[in-house]
Design an enzyme around this catalytic site. Structure first.
Site, short mmCIF file in Angstrom:
data_model
loop_
_atom_site.label_atom_id
_atom_site.label_comp_id
_atom_site.label_asym_id
_atom_site.label_seq_id
_atom_site.Cartn_x
_atom_site.Cartn_y
_atom_site.Cartn_z
CE LYS A 219 -4.45 -1.74 1.44
NZ LYS A 219 -5.55 -1.73 2.44
NE ARG A 254 -8.11 -8.47 0.68
CZ ARG A 254 -7.82 -7.67 -0.34
NH1 ARG A 254 -6.85 -6.75 -0.19
NH2 ARG A 254 -8.46 -7.78 -1.49
#
Length: 272
Positions: A219, A254
């Site tokens: 991210k 995740r």
């Protein structure tokens, strides 16, 4: 309800399979059914405990394609993965109840809703009737507005309160406490600094007893810390976050890079 082997005894790994043309780090790679199925096989071989299939990008600025297109992308690979890997635990990443309903009928086991049931009023009732686990994620707005909704006085406690509110809605809809997983929503209506504050304060989110799912993989906040603009080159930053999540007792991580992160978590478990 189906859970990973050793549920709550170690941090499980959820592998990401984006069946989209526009996801932020792998858009288009798994849009074709055969490639999505091959990736599922690879992730399972690498040690994925859960496969998370999504056919709607939720990156900032993503266009919402609607249930019909989402199902057109999602159902063919989902059905084949379920057929080829009957023991696999499969999650569907969607905020639309019709998509979740069709995916559950096609063999999905979990619903992973990035809106925590906000976006579709039928979602929580559907999950209750299906008696399946649900991931309630903290978020604000949608893909086009969330980057403008980052005003928090105390991001950790406000995210916690938001998750408690979504949990109250879930319980009112008939979802049992034991079916609920929390996700603080890294990158969703949070700045880079707020994402780091959430990771530093994870113990404040585990105190309510709900399993915690964290999705840090590749991210932007990792890129900001590392000065690394290439999402797929952020694996080592993701690994560092994985260690912090294991230390705090997160239930699920995740990630895109299942094998390396599974090894990272195994080593972290030996340390904590």
């Amino acid at each position: 309800m189906r859970w990973p082997t050793g549920w709550r005894q170690r941090t499980a790994v959820m592998g990401v399979i984006n069946i989209t043309p526009d996801s932020f780090s792998d858009g288009g790679r798994f849009l074709q059914r055969d490639r999505a199925v091959a990736e599922a096989a690879f992730q399972l071989q690498q040690g994925a405990d859960v496969l998370d299939l999504g056919a709607q990008s939720t990156k900032p600025g993503a266009e919402e394609v609607g249930a019909e297109e989402e199902l057109k992308r999602l159902l063919p690979p989902l059905r084949e993965i379920r057929s080829r890997f009957p023991e696999a635990l499969i999650s569907v990443d969607t905020f639309l109840a019709p998509v979740a309903e069709a995916a559950l009928a096609a063999g999905a086991d979990w619903v992973n809703d990035v809106s925590g049931g906000r976006r579709d009023s039928a979602m929580l009732h559907l999950v209750a009737s299906a008696a399946c686990p649900v991931v309630l994620m903290h978020s604000r707005g949608n893909s086009r507005t969330m980057d403008q909704l980052t005003d928090y006085d105390d991001v950790v406690q406000q995210v916690r309160r938001g998750l408690l509110e979504r949990t109250e809605e879930a319980l009112a809809a008939g979802i049992p406490t034991t079916a609920i997983i929390w996700d603080p929503g890294l990158g969703f209506a949070k700045t880079h600094e707020q994402n780091l504050a959430l990771l530093k304060g994870l113990e404040q989110l585990t105190q309510d007893g709900f399993p915690l799912l964290i999705g840090p993989s590749r991210k932007r906040f990792i890129g900001a810390v590392l000065d690394e603009p290439r999402p797929r080159a952020r694996i080592w930053g993701t690994a560092a976050v994985a260690c912090r999540c294991a230390q705090a007792g997160a239930a699920v991580l995740r990630v895109h890079d299942v094998g390396p992160i599974r090894q990272t978590l195994s080593m972290a478990a030996a340390l904590w």
